[in-house]
Design a protein around this motif. Structure first.
Motif, PDB file in Angstrom:
ATOM      1  N   ASP A 143       0.854  -1.191   0.000  1.00 16.98           N
ATOM      2  CA  ASP A 143       0.000   0.000   0.000  1.00 16.98           C
ATOM      3  C   ASP A 143       0.889   1.240   0.000  1.00 16.98           C
ATOM      4  N   GLU A 144       0.851   2.024  -1.086  1.00 20.01           N
ATOM      5  CA  GLU A 144       1.764   3.168  -1.210  1.00 20.01           C
ATOM      6  C   GLU A 144       1.552   4.210  -0.114  1.00 20.01           C
ATOM      7  N   GLN A 145       0.302   4.500   0.218  1.00 22.89           N
ATOM      8  CA  GLN A 145       0.037   5.501   1.254  1.00 22.89           C
ATOM      9  C   GLN A 145       0.610   5.081   2.597  1.00 22.89           C
ATOM     10  N   LEU A 146       0.406   3.810   2.949  1.00 26.53           N
ATOM     11  CA  LEU A 146       0.945   3.304   4.217  1.00 26.53           C
ATOM     12  C   LEU A 146       2.470   3.265   4.188  1.00 26.53           C
ATOM     13  N   MET A 147       3.033   2.903   3.038  1.00 26.68           N
ATOM     14  CA  MET A 147       4.482   2.853   2.890  1.00 26.68           C
ATOM     15  C   MET A 147       5.093   4.241   3.129  1.00 26.68           C
ATOM     16  N   ARG A 148       4.487   5.257   2.527  1.00 29.22           N
ATOM     17  CA  ARG A 148       4.955   6.632   2.732  1.00 29.22           C
ATOM     18  C   ARG A 148       4.787   7.061   4.183  1.00 29.22           C
ATOM     19  N   LYS A 149       3.667   6.669   4.793  1.00 28.76           N
ATOM     20  CA  LYS A 149       3.363   7.064   6.170  1.00 28.76           C
ATOM     21  C   LYS A 149       4.378   6.492   7.159  1.00 28.76           C
ATOM     22  N   ARG A 150       4.860   5.279   6.868  1.00 29.42           N
ATOM     23  CA  ARG A 150       5.807   4.619   7.773  1.00 29.42           C
ATOM     24  C   ARG A 150       7.221   5.199   7.663  1.00 29.42           C
ATOM     25  N   MET A 151       7.523   5.820   6.528  1.00 28.26           N
ATOM     26  CA  MET A 151       8.852   6.421   6.352  1.00 28.26           C
ATOM     27  C   MET A 151       9.034   7.619   7.268  1.00 28.26           C
ATOM     28  N   SER A 152      10.281   7.911   7.626  1.00 22.91           N
ATOM     29  CA  SER A 152      10.540   9.114   8.425  1.00 22.91           C
ATOM     30  C   SER A 152      10.233  10.338   7.566  1.00 22.91           C
ATOM     31  N   SER A 153       9.753  11.390   8.190  1.00 23.84           N
ATOM     32  CA  SER A 153       9.391  12.607   7.440  1.00 23.84           C
ATOM     33  C   SER A 153      10.609  13.192   6.732  1.00 23.84           C
ATOM     34  N   SER A 154      11.795  13.047   7.351  1.00 28.46           N
ATOM     35  CA  SER A 154      13.009  13.609   6.742  1.00 28.46           C
ATOM     36  C   SER A 154      13.362  12.871   5.448  1.00 28.46           C
ATOM     37  N   LYS A 155      13.250  11.540   5.448  1.00 30.44           N
ATOM     38  CA  LYS A 155      13.582  10.774   4.243  1.00 30.44           C
ATOM     39  C   LYS A 155      12.562  11.032   3.131  1.00 30.44           C
ATOM     40  N   LEU A 156      11.298  11.100   3.492  1.00 34.28           N
ATOM     41  CA  LEU A 156      10.270  11.373   2.489  1.00 34.28           C
ATOM     42  C   LEU A 156      10.458  12.766   1.894  1.00 34.28           C
ATOM     43  N   ARG A 157      10.839  13.698   2.735  1.00 39.72           N
ATOM     44  CA  ARG A 157      11.089  15.073   2.279  1.00 39.72           C
ATOM     45  C   ARG A 157      12.281  15.100   1.317  1.00 39.72           C
ATOM     46  N   GLN A 158      13.315  14.318   1.627  1.00 36.92           N
ATOM     47  CA  GLN A 158      14.499  14.275   0.762  1.00 36.92           C
ATOM     48  C   GLN A 158      14.182  13.638  -0.598  1.00 36.92           C
TER      49      GLN A 158
END
Length: 334
Positions: free
Chosen positions: A149-164
């Motif tokens: 699930d892409e939304q859940l995958m993104r949600k589990r990532m740290s905000s800093s890594k997703l931002r990068q």
């Protein structure tokens, strides 16, 4: 009725139908597939295979490679590596397992200093049998990322890594599949530099990667920026079940707001989501008792920390002890 089985050593004779039944095994992994072992052989790496067959049904596969460094290091570094761990069907019994593992030791103990099994799945049910034939167990960590699930995958990532990841894409970095040998060479140059300056362990030569790129089940997902390759990941795939991070690198810190190593890891996760591959496997996160910066990095991608460990059989204890010391010194001093 006595159960009759045979153990032979030709993985290439496994039919597609036989292999398909093994794909359902909990211990199945890319590195034990016929494709993987044929690849290793094709690039000049010595391989070994043991197949347990019962009434034309394959109930166990164990394949691996023999590694040794060149020159003076070879005497202290000859080892058998079983990537991923053996594949066992639920129908294999204890006697068959004992015979398989005993045969492995018998065939290899004169050729190598030790045999290491690098588990990528849960082998806790087989620990006692491995111990019985002489293998020791050591804890080793890994991360699994759920990519269903892409939304859940993104949600589990740290905000800093997703931002990068978002910043890198916004600045113009793109994810591409390697299209030619020149792109593979550009990736290899970055990887080679990483291993020479930081990792300080042997890296296969360019031919290994050029041949690997041609494999049907392996993706070279590269990071491109302004017509230059600045990073990437080598990601083998097991039958739409798992995608692996085998090699990854990037020209980090070179371009403002672009994080190629992070984007490369994300590239494999994104590929998994878009191609219905449920799991991304980091292929290791170090020993629990040791500080490991790479583990901290990998933990930011939202994976589940698992401990499936490694099995080790020491065939030549004296050389093993000398080799561990020699490798540490050589690694420290380059």
């Amino acid at each position: 009725m006595v159960k009759e089985y045979i153990i032979h050593s030709n993985v290439e004779k496994i039919s597609e139908k036989q292999w398909a039944s093994l794909l359902e095994a909990d211990t199945c992994n890319f590195f034990q597939t016929p494709e993987a072992i044929i690849f290793f052989t094709s690039v000049g790496i010595e391989t070994f295979s043991f197949v347990v067959e019962n009434n034309e049904t394959i109930i166990g596969v164990l394949t691996g490679i023999i590694q040794k460094e060149k020159g003076i290091k070879s005497k202290f570094t000859s080892r058998a590596i079983i990537y991923g761990g053996p594949v066992f069907s639920k129908d294999i019994d204890d006697d068959e397992l004992v015979e398989l593992m005993s045969l492995l030791i018998k065939k290899l103990k004169q050729k190598v200093i030790y045999i290491e099994i690098r588990n990528l799945n849960d082998y806790s049910a087989y620990k006692e049998i491995f111990k019985q034939v002489g293998f020791n167990y050591s804890a080793h960590l890994n991360f699994y990322v759920d990519c269903t699930d892409e939304q859940l995958m993104r949600k589990r990532m740290s905000s800093s890594k997703l931002r990068q990841v978002k910043k890198s894409i916004k600045e113009g970095a793109t994810i591409i599949e390697a299209e030619n040998a020149q792109q593979v060479a550009a990736f290899y140059e970055i990887l080679h530099d990483l291993y020479k300056t930081k990792v300080k362990t042997p890296l296969p030569d360019f031919n290994f990667f050029a041949t690997l790129w041609k494999q049907q089940s392996v993706k070279f997902l590269l990071i491109a920026y302004k017509e230059e390759i600045i990073g990437g990941i080598v990601a083998p795939i097991l039958a739409n079940k798992v995608i692996y991070e085998w090699f990854v690198c990037g020209k980090d810190g070179l371009y403002k707001n672009i994080y190629p190593s992070i984007l490369a890891t994300w590239a494999a996760m994104d590929y998994a989501v878009k191609n219905n591959i449920p799991r991304f496997d980091f292929m290791g996160a170090g020993k629990p008792e040791q500080d490991y910066g790479v583990r901290e990095f990998k933990s930011k991608f939202g994976g589940e920390l698992v401990e499936h460990g490694r099995f080790n059989y020491v065939a030549k204890p004296l050389l093993y002890g000398m080799g561990k010391t020699a490798v540490k010194i050589l690694k420290k001093h380059g």
